[in-house]
Design an enzyme around this catalytic site. Structure first.
Site, PDB file in Angstrom:
ATOM      1  N   LYS A 279     -16.642 -27.758  -4.054  1.00 34.83           N
ATOM      2  CA  LYS A 279     -15.859 -29.071  -4.758  1.00 34.83           C
ATOM      3  C   LYS A 279     -16.315 -29.484  -5.730  1.00 34.83           C
ATOM      4  O   LYS A 279     -17.260 -28.856  -6.698  1.00 34.83           O
ATOM      5  CB  LYS A 279     -16.345 -30.740  -4.105  1.00 34.83           C
ATOM      6  CG  LYS A 279     -15.930 -30.840  -2.201  1.00 34.83           C
ATOM      7  CD  LYS A 279     -16.300 -32.211  -1.996  1.00 34.83           C
ATOM      8  CE  LYS A 279     -16.177 -32.070  -0.237  1.00 34.83           C
ATOM      9  NZ  LYS A 279     -14.736 -32.392  -0.576  1.00 34.83           N
ATOM     10  N   ARG A 353     -15.875 -31.255  11.030  1.00 30.94           N
ATOM     11  CA  ARG A 353     -15.294 -30.864  12.079  1.00 30.94           C
ATOM     12  C   ARG A 353     -16.812 -29.942  12.743  1.00 30.94           C
ATOM     13  O   ARG A 353     -16.318 -30.040  14.297  1.00 30.94           O
ATOM     14  CB  ARG A 353     -14.121 -30.705  12.279  1.00 30.94           C
ATOM     15  CG  ARG A 353     -13.943 -29.770  11.549  1.00 30.94           C
ATOM     16  CD  ARG A 353     -12.812 -28.814  11.317  1.00 30.94           C
ATOM     17  NE  ARG A 353     -11.825 -29.323  10.316  1.00 30.94           N
ATOM     18  CZ  ARG A 353     -10.713 -29.257   9.516  1.00 30.94           C
ATOM     19  NH1 ARG A 353      -9.699 -27.979   9.814  1.00 30.94           N
ATOM     20  NH2 ARG A 353     -10.271 -30.624   8.362  1.00 30.94           N
TER      21      ARG A 353
HETATM   22  N1  BES Z   1     -15.176 -35.244   3.061  1.00 27.52           N
HETATM   23  C1  BES Z   1     -14.263 -34.237   3.460  1.00 27.52           C
HETATM   24  C2  BES Z   1     -13.258 -35.388   3.835  1.00 27.52           C
HETATM   25  C3  BES Z   1     -12.767 -36.180   2.382  1.00 27.52           C
HETATM   26  C4  BES Z   1     -12.459 -35.807   1.409  1.00 27.52           C
HETATM   27  C5  BES Z   1     -13.489 -37.630   2.476  1.00 27.52           C
HETATM   28  C6  BES Z   1     -12.064 -36.951   0.675  1.00 27.52           C
HETATM   29  C7  BES Z   1     -13.008 -38.448   1.504  1.00 27.52           C
HETATM   30  C8  BES Z   1     -12.145 -38.461   0.217  1.00 27.52           C
HETATM   31  C9  BES Z   1     -14.253 -33.495   4.159  1.00 27.52           C
HETATM   32  O1  BES Z   1     -15.516 -32.782   4.172  1.00 27.52           O
HETATM   33  C10 BES Z   1     -13.309 -32.309   3.267  1.00 27.52           C
HETATM   34  O2  BES Z   1     -14.118 -31.394   2.570  1.00 27.52           O
HETATM   35  N2  BES Z   1     -12.497 -32.183   4.321  1.00 27.52           N
HETATM   36  C11 BES Z   1     -11.648 -31.177   3.289  1.00 27.52           C
HETATM   37  C12 BES Z   1     -10.575 -30.681   4.648  1.00 27.52           C
HETATM   38  C13 BES Z   1     -10.390 -29.202   4.035  1.00 27.52           C
HETATM   39  C14 BES Z   1     -11.151 -28.001   3.451  1.00 27.52           C
HETATM   40  C15 BES Z   1      -9.663 -28.349   4.878  1.00 27.52           C
HETATM   41  C16 BES Z   1     -10.872 -32.071   2.614  1.00 27.52           C
HETATM   42  O3  BES Z   1      -9.613 -32.478   2.888  1.00 27.52           O
HETATM   43  O4  BES Z   1     -10.246 -31.139   1.147  1.00 27.52           O
HETATM   44 MN    MN Z   2     -16.437 -31.340   3.008  1.00 26.63          MN
END
Ligand code: BES
Ligand code: MN
Ligand code: ZN
Length: 499
Positions: A279, A353
């Site tokens: 990230k 997931r």
């Molecule tokens: N924990 C994050 C989701 C999230 C992002 C929650 C920002 C709260 C604020 C999750 O694990 C994630 O990174 N999801 C990705 C999925 C994508 C790679 C398909 C996302 O939402 O960008």
């Molecule tokens: Mn994530």
């Protein structure tokens, strides 16, 4: 803070503060009128002076009001009489406690639960007052070396009512409200804790201490146990981390064991760096909240255990960090889940997931009546619903309705998104049974579609709490949601069963 319920006349209360409501423009509630009577019209005079007009959320503290036996009177604006709904009521109670904390009052008697609120009964008003009051005094300062500011003076809160008629129902509602608040506080504490402290091991210890306090059964699986069970998907996420992954199962049996349990599955990523699909740095600290699903499961179980609710509930928490590292899972890796289905991991940041799917398969062993998973799963859900409503996805209309009703009642909003098979296509993989991402379009739905492939054996619903589990910005902090929704849902089950 101690709470109790009492019937009585607002004008006869002794103590540090009596709180009554005022409508806009310049109209006294029944309780305010009773107070004004002993005060010889003093309060009515204040309204006419223009210092307090009853605007929703406004407050005014008065000292030594003639004829009264209390040190202070706090007037709280409720807005127009015909427009007092649940939100106005909650906002008014919040404003009242904010004002109370600014005084030196150590006790207060609130006469707000008799105010007519659209579509809300006394029990609701009582439990919400307790929840809002507890939210108001919540502080998370255990990681500061010195406490900041003065401790709140307020210690004792009495919810006053003019009629003694509904005292028993109010008392039960108060206990429910306090139990929910308790569960929310636990969820908030766990969410707010620093990720070097709140590790998977720490979560397991917390579950064990809840089990001990309430005499529940707890099972904690370590890496080896999970290998034996074939949890290849969960373990793929854990590969980059030095902290050992755990799978926690906490069982609350509040009724005969032959009643199939509700299983709550909470995402417990104690820190989400994204893994190799790293990230960006900005606000990455907030990914300590990626275990708020897990925290809400522990909070809800605490709440129902405290209430001795006659339901059977099992909490399952898959928990690990998601870290990059020499041993970490790479984009393109293919893993086999506990269900036997294979997954091509195209983005290691879609890790929630991956841990949930194995926990959902593990849930089968409890022969659940219903499974609800709770997860800070997708940024897309924040875009779709903001910070107001949690995303609700389910293949079962009745269950979805039941959860939506609970969310309304709990003032813990959720909104349903579709889960049509049409979206499943986006998860196609050239090299495995499925990919772990479905592209940018409908990110919340494709994440749920992924989970749906592991939940064929029971009634299932998914709550995406990415937007609702915490607040960003100046008042950064966990919200304790969706503990109210989940607890209300479980309370609702006991009510329908009894009928
Ligand atoms: N924990 C994050 C989701 C999230 C992002 C929650 C920002 C709260 C604020 C999750 O694990 C994630 O990174 N999801 C990705 C999925 C994508 C790679 C398909 C996302 O939402 O960008
Ligand atoms: Mn994530
Ligand atoms: Zn995550």
């Amino acid at each position: 803070m101690k709470f109790n319920i009492k019937s009585g006349n607002p004008g006869r209360q002794r103590g540090a503060c009596v709180v009554v409501g005022v409508f806009e423009p310049n109209k006294l509630t029944e309780a305010a009128e009773a107070l004004d009577k002993v005060a010889g019209g003093y309060i009515g005079g204040i309204l006419r002076s223009g210092d307090m007009r009853g605007k929703a959320g406004s407050t005014l503290v008065l000292h030594n009001v003639p004829g009264t036996l209390c040190e202070r009177v706090l007037l709280v604006g409720l807005g127009k009489e015909q427009e007092v709904n649940g939100k106005v009521y909650r906002d008014a109670v919040r404003a009242a406690f904010k004002a109370l904390h600014e005084t030196g009052a150590a006790d207060a008697t609130l006469f707000l639960t008799d105010v007519p609120v659209k579509e809300c009964d006394t029990a609701w008003k009582v439990s919400q007052a307790a929840i809002v009051a507890m939210e108001n005094i919540y502080r998370f300062d255990r990681l500061k070396s010195k406490a900041e500011g003065a401790k709140p003076h307020l210690r004792k809160v009495t919810l006053g009512t003019a009629s003694g008629a509904k005292l028993a129902a109010s008392e039960e509602a108060l206990q429910q409200g306090l139990a929910i608040a308790d569960g929310m506080n636990l969820a908030k504490d766990l969410g707010n804790l620093a990720p070097n402290i709140c590790t998977p091991t720490y979560l397991a210890e917390q579950a064990a201490s809840i089990a001990k306090a309430y005499k529940l059964k707890v099972t904690i699986l370590d890496q080896k146990d999970m290998e034996k069970l074939g949890m290849g998907s969960l373990l793929a996420v854990a590969r980059g981390s030095r902290q050992p992954a755990k799978l926690i199962a906490l069982e609350y049996w509040g009724q005969a064991k032959k009643q199939k349990p509700v299983v709550l599955v909470g995402k417990g990523i104690t820190f989400d760096t994204g893994g190799i699909s790293l990230k960006p740095a900005a606000e990455m600290d907030e990914m300590k909240y990626d275990m708020c699903g897990a925290a809400s499961v522990l909070g809800t179980i605490t709440a129902i255990a405290r209430m001795h609710l006659p339901v059977n509930v099992v909490g399952i928490i898959p928990t690990t960090e998601n870290m990059p590292g020499g041993n970490a899972t790479k984009p393109g890796d293919v893993v086999t889940s506990m269900s036997g289905q294979t997954i091509e991991i195209l983005n290691t940041d879609a890790e929630g997931r991956l841990i949930l799917c194995d926990a959902l398969t593990y849930a089968e062993r409890y022969e659940p009546d219903t499974v609800i998973d709770i997860a800070t799963l997708t940024g897309a859900c924040v875009i779709a619903l903001g910070h107001v409503a949690s995303g609700l996805l389910s293949t079962d209309d009745k269950l979805a309705e039941e959860l939506l009703r609970a969310s309304e009642q709990a003032a813990d909003r959720a909104w349903r998104l579709p889960l049509w098979d049409d979206y499943q296509e986006q998860l196609k993989s050239n090299f495995a049974d499925m990919a772990n991402i479905g592209g940018r379009a409908a990110g919340t739905i494709t994440a749920a579609c992924f989970l749906a492939r592991f939940t064929k054996k029971y009634r299932w619903a998914h709550l995406d709490i990415a937007g609702t589990a915490w607040k960003s910005g100046k008042e950064k902090g966990a919200t304790g949601r969706p503990v109210p929704l989940l607890t209300r849902f479980l309370i609702g089950r006991t009510v329908t069963k009894a009928r």
